[in-house]
Design a protein around this motif. Structure first.
Motif, PDB file in Angstrom:
ATOM      1  N   PRO A 101       1.812  -3.777  11.054  1.00 38.78           N
ATOM      2  CA  PRO A 101       2.516  -4.918  10.448  1.00 38.78           C
ATOM      3  C   PRO A 101       2.033  -5.150   9.017  1.00 38.78           C
ATOM      4  O   PRO A 101       0.887  -4.852   8.679  1.00 38.78           O
ATOM      5  N   TRP A 102       2.933  -5.668   8.185  1.00 36.50           N
ATOM      6  CA  TRP A 102       2.599  -5.946   6.789  1.00 36.50           C
ATOM      7  C   TRP A 102       1.377  -6.874   6.715  1.00 36.50           C
ATOM      8  O   TRP A 102       1.276  -7.776   7.534  1.00 36.50           O
ATOM      9  N   PRO A 103       0.417  -6.564   5.823  1.00 38.93           N
ATOM     10  CA  PRO A 103       0.490  -5.642   4.692  1.00 38.93           C
ATOM     11  C   PRO A 103       0.090  -4.204   5.010  1.00 38.93           C
ATOM     12  O   PRO A 103      -0.277  -3.460   4.101  1.00 38.93           O
ATOM     13  N   GLY A 104       0.153  -3.809   6.276  1.00 34.72           N
ATOM     14  CA  GLY A 104      -0.070  -2.410   6.632  1.00 34.72           C
ATOM     15  C   GLY A 104       1.104  -1.541   6.210  1.00 34.72           C
ATOM     16  O   GLY A 104       2.069  -2.000   5.604  1.00 34.72           O
ATOM     17  N   PHE A 105       1.034  -0.264   6.553  1.00 35.67           N
ATOM     18  CA  PHE A 105       2.045   0.706   6.126  1.00 35.67           C
ATOM     19  C   PHE A 105       3.293   0.563   6.992  1.00 35.67           C
ATOM     20  O   PHE A 105       3.223   0.550   8.217  1.00 35.67           O
ATOM     21  N   THR A 106       4.441   0.467   6.343  1.00 39.63           N
ATOM     22  CA  THR A 106       5.684   0.219   7.062  1.00 39.63           C
ATOM     23  C   THR A 106       6.081   1.388   7.959  1.00 39.63           C
ATOM     24  O   THR A 106       6.040   2.552   7.532  1.00 39.63           O
ATOM     25  N   PRO A 107       6.493   1.131   9.203  1.00 34.68           N
ATOM     26  CA  PRO A 107       6.896   2.213  10.109  1.00 34.68           C
ATOM     27  C   PRO A 107       8.112   2.985   9.617  1.00 34.68           C
ATOM     28  O   PRO A 107       8.303   4.148   9.981  1.00 34.68           O
ATOM     29  N   ASP A 108       8.932   2.364   8.764  1.00 33.23           N
ATOM     30  CA  ASP A 108      10.137   3.046   8.291  1.00 33.23           C
ATOM     31  C   ASP A 108       9.835   4.209   7.352  1.00 33.23           C
ATOM     32  O   ASP A 108      10.736   4.989   7.038  1.00 33.23           O
ATOM     33  N   LEU A 109       8.587   4.323   6.876  1.00 30.85           N
ATOM     34  CA  LEU A 109       8.245   5.449   6.005  1.00 30.85           C
ATOM     35  C   LEU A 109       7.389   6.503   6.695  1.00 30.85           C
ATOM     36  O   LEU A 109       6.982   7.485   6.057  1.00 30.85           O
ATOM     37  N   ILE A 110       7.129   6.337   7.973  1.00 30.62           N
ATOM     38  CA  ILE A 110       6.321   7.330   8.692  1.00 30.62           C
ATOM     39  C   ILE A 110       7.007   8.697   8.684  1.00 30.62           C
ATOM     40  O   ILE A 110       6.364   9.739   8.473  1.00 30.62           O
ATOM     41  N   SER A 111       8.320   8.716   8.901  1.00 30.60           N
ATOM     42  CA  SER A 111       9.050   9.995   8.895  1.00 30.60           C
ATOM     43  C   SER A 111       8.963  10.675   7.536  1.00 30.60           C
ATOM     44  O   SER A 111       8.874  11.910   7.448  1.00 30.60           O
ATOM     45  N   ILE A 112       8.984   9.882   6.463  1.00 24.83           N
ATOM     46  CA  ILE A 112       8.925  10.440   5.111  1.00 24.83           C
ATOM     47  C   ILE A 112       7.528  10.990   4.814  1.00 24.83           C
ATOM     48  O   ILE A 112       7.371  12.079   4.245  1.00 24.83           O
ATOM     49  N   ILE A 113       6.491  10.261   5.201  1.00 28.41           N
ATOM     50  CA  ILE A 113       5.121  10.740   5.026  1.00 28.41           C
ATOM     51  C   ILE A 113       4.927  12.060   5.772  1.00 28.41           C
ATOM     52  O   ILE A 113       4.313  13.009   5.264  1.00 28.41           O
ATOM     53  N   LEU A 114       5.451  12.128   6.983  1.00 27.47           N
ATOM     54  CA  LEU A 114       5.288  13.337   7.794  1.00 27.47           C
ATOM     55  C   LEU A 114       5.916  14.545   7.107  1.00 27.47           C
ATOM     56  O   LEU A 114       5.281  15.605   6.990  1.00 27.47           O
ATOM     57  N   ILE A 153       0.806  -1.224   0.000  1.00 23.50           N
ATOM     58  CA  ILE A 153       0.000   0.000   0.000  1.00 23.50           C
ATOM     59  C   ILE A 153       0.838   1.272   0.000  1.00 23.50           C
ATOM     60  O   ILE A 153       0.296   2.378   0.127  1.00 23.50           O
ATOM     61  N   ILE A 154       2.146   1.145  -0.164  1.00 28.27           N
ATOM     62  CA  ILE A 154       3.007   2.339  -0.119  1.00 28.27           C
ATOM     63  C   ILE A 154       2.592   3.369  -1.176  1.00 28.27           C
ATOM     64  O   ILE A 154       2.375   4.548  -0.836  1.00 28.27           O
ATOM     65  N   PRO A 155       2.468   3.016  -2.465  1.00 30.60           N
ATOM     66  CA  PRO A 155       2.053   4.042  -3.435  1.00 30.60           C
ATOM     67  C   PRO A 155       0.706   4.674  -3.104  1.00 30.60           C
ATOM     68  O   PRO A 155       0.545   5.904  -3.191  1.00 30.60           O
ATOM     69  N   ASP A 156      -0.269   3.863  -2.706  1.00 30.12           N
ATOM     70  CA  ASP A 156      -1.593   4.408  -2.401  1.00 30.12           C
ATOM     71  C   ASP A 156      -1.577   5.323  -1.190  1.00 30.12           C
ATOM     72  O   ASP A 156      -2.368   6.275  -1.116  1.00 30.12           O
ATOM     73  N   THR A 157      -0.701   5.068  -0.239  1.00 35.82           N
ATOM     74  CA  THR A 157      -0.609   5.953   0.931  1.00 35.82           C
ATOM     75  C   THR A 157      -0.092   7.323   0.521  1.00 35.82           C
ATOM     76  O   THR A 157      -0.597   8.357   0.999  1.00 35.82           O
ATOM     77  N   PHE A 158       0.887   7.370  -0.366  1.00 36.91           N
ATOM     78  CA  PHE A 158       1.355   8.670  -0.868  1.00 36.91           C
ATOM     79  C   PHE A 158       0.288   9.341  -1.730  1.00 36.91           C
ATOM     80  O   PHE A 158       0.158  10.566  -1.716  1.00 36.91           O
ATOM     81  N   ARG A 159      -0.493   8.554  -2.451  1.00 38.45           N
ATOM     82  CA  ARG A 159      -1.591   9.140  -3.242  1.00 38.45           C
ATOM     83  C   ARG A 159      -2.612   9.815  -2.333  1.00 38.45           C
ATOM     84  O   ARG A 159      -3.251  10.799  -2.732  1.00 38.45           O
ATOM     85  N   THR A 166      -4.686  18.809   6.231  1.00 40.73           N
ATOM     86  CA  THR A 166      -4.145  18.392   7.532  1.00 40.73           C
ATOM     87  C   THR A 166      -4.164  16.870   7.623  1.00 40.73           C
ATOM     88  O   THR A 166      -5.080  16.216   7.116  1.00 40.73           O
ATOM     89  N   VAL A 167      -3.146  16.314   8.271  1.00 42.62           N
ATOM     90  CA  VAL A 167      -3.079  14.871   8.449  1.00 42.62           C
ATOM     91  C   VAL A 167      -2.544  14.574   9.842  1.00 42.62           C
ATOM     92  O   VAL A 167      -1.687  15.297  10.365  1.00 42.62           O
ATOM     93  N   LEU A 168      -3.077  13.528  10.461  1.00 40.04           N
ATOM     94  CA  LEU A 168      -2.560  13.047  11.736  1.00 40.04           C
ATOM     95  C   LEU A 168      -1.644  11.862  11.457  1.00 40.04           C
ATOM     96  O   LEU A 168      -2.053  10.876  10.847  1.00 40.04           O
ATOM     97  N   ILE A 169      -0.402  11.973  11.887  1.00 39.49           N
ATOM     98  CA  ILE A 169       0.582  10.895  11.741  1.00 39.49           C
ATOM     99  C   ILE A 169       0.651  10.145  13.063  1.00 39.49           C
ATOM    100  O   ILE A 169       0.931  10.741  14.109  1.00 39.49           O
TER     101      ILE A 169
END
Length: 434
Positions: free
Chosen positions: A312-325, A268-274, A334-337
């Motif tokens: 946990p997979w197939p959820g959104f990986t914690p290693d990209l939370i900083s990048i999404i923020l 779901i990484i691409p869709d989360t950025f979308r 507005t978004v809540l991280i």
């Protein structure tokens, strides 16, 4: 201590090829200990953590030979257990979080193992109980010397067993799995992690002669075998780097094509950025991100604020939370991280606030980002990289900012990103390594 001096505000344009996956590499490299036969691995990233682990394997007696760019052959036919008693082993292994995954292969093949308390990012509590409880359920006995932070494990009486993973830990699952493949009897691992990297490890082990079923699910069944053999394995591209490049393109308003992404493995990484309003086009196995003057954060169906959280997979990986923020800083909306896993990972937001971002750190796990919609740019400042992922998030912020920024302690970034300054400079960035 090295630093990056970044001149912000430049538009980037060009192609980026993601490196081999760091998190997969740490597991796969430990697995070479499971056989005395040669193992050839392709697409190994040239980053600090991986290079240190390969050096540690060599110190243990594993033969390593370079066969090409990112391609190495390993042969663990003469491992020295005397080395595990040395201060040098303790010091080197303690520097690496991934070194704990040497224990599973040691137990499986040799029936014993030793390891110091590992290092790694300071992003919150990262207990190893899941690893050791799994080993204990296989019948291993371990002792921990609190005086010198050293673990010693005796696996001479291990038998296949039912194991419930108390935490859905990728490294914990990998460690117990590697111990189980050479353990007599049937082992069942339930509540197992199922990230693509863990699936890759299972596929590699099966190609070596292991008998693992349930790959890709949270229920793994392992029929123990007496011996594993050599193999050839190619690692996935790094999904965290791919996500970082998507965020970089959006924040800097740049047109970037990310090559050879193995898109089906991105979940779901691409869709989360979308959901942040970022446009992208799949061109075969490449991801093209066009230059966008604006991008708008989605809301929920009832109009309430979007929440992005790790799982946990197939959820959104914690290693990209900083990048999404950091990517949300210049969005509209507005978004809540919600970083559920690590309680110290969001503390780098104070540096983004100093740069002009509108962020409310609600508590150690949650931050609300109020997008600037490019009404004004961030400003360059001097800051320090606290961990790998926050370091790259700060780099993305600096590349989008007005003026000059300096990021200290970039050794943290080098631990996870291969020649990131050189690769970004090639498509128009201005990053000087000081």
């Amino acid at each position: 201590m090295a630093s990056f001096k970044i001149t912000g505000g430049r538009k980037l344009k060009g192609e980026l090829i993601p490196q081999g996956a760091k998190n997969e590499a740490l597991q796969i490299l430990c697995a070479v200990l499971l056989t005395k036969e040669p193992v050839i691995i392709h697409n190994i990233p040239n980053i600090r953590d991986v290079n240190k682990l390969m050096e540690l394997l060599e110190d243990m007696g594993v033969k390593r030979s370079k066969m090409g760019d990112g391609v190495y052959k390993f042969e663990a036919d003469d491992v020295s257990f005397d080395y595990f008693e040395t201060q040098e082993y303790k010091d080197k292994a303690a520097e690496l979080r991934g070194s704990v995954m040497l224990l599973g292969p040691m137990l499986g093949r040799f029936g014993r193992g030793k390891a110091p308390k590992p290092g790694g990012d300071k992003i919150g509590r990262r207990p190893l109980d899941t690893h050791f409880i799994g080993f204990q359920k296989l019948g291993a006995e371990f002792s921990y010397d609190a005086g010198d932070s050293f673990y010693s494990i005796d696996g001479s009486k291990m038998k296949g067993s039912y194991i419930w993973m108390e935490e859905i830990s990728v490294t914990g699952t990998a460690n117990v799995l590697m111990a189980a493949v050479l353990t007599e009897g049937t082992t069942t691992i339930y509540n197992a992690a199922c990230e693509p990297y863990l699936q890759q490890l299972c596929k590699m082990l099966n190609s070596m002669g292991a008998k693992i079923s349930g790959v890709g699910s949270n229920l793994l069944t392992i029929e123990g075998v007496t011996e594993l053999f050599g193999c050839e394995h190619t690692m996935l591209p790094d999904m965290i780097e791919i996500g970082s490049f998507i965020g970089l393109a959006a924040m800097t308003g740049s047109e970037i094509t990310i090559k050879n992404c193995r898109i089906p493995e991105l979940g779901i990484i691409p869709d989360t950025f979308r959901k942040l309003g970022i446009e992208m086009e799949f061109r075969g196995d490449d991801i093209h991100i066009p230059a966008q003057s604006n991008y708008k954060i989605s809301t929920l169906i009832d109009g309430s604020i979007l929440t992005v959280y790790d799982a946990p997979w197939p959820g959104f990986t914690p290693d990209l939370i900083s990048i999404i923020l950091v990517t949300a800083i210049q969005a509209k909306g507005t978004v809540l991280i919600h970083q559920k896993m690590f309680e110290s990972r969001l503390f780098f937001t104070d540096k983004l606030i100093d740069m002009g971002a509108q962020i409310i750190l609600c508590d150690p796990h949650r931050a609300t980002v109020i997008g600037l919609n490019r009404e004004y740019n961030l400003r360059g400042i001097r800051m320090t990289s606290p961990d790998i992922r926050a370091g790259v998030a700060l780099l993305i912020a600096a590349l989008s900012a007005d003026g000059t920024s300096i990021i200290d302690n970039i050794e943290q970034i080098d631990r996870g990103y291969q020649n990131i300054d050189t690769r970004l400079n090639a498509i128009g960035a201005e990053i000087v390594r000081v």
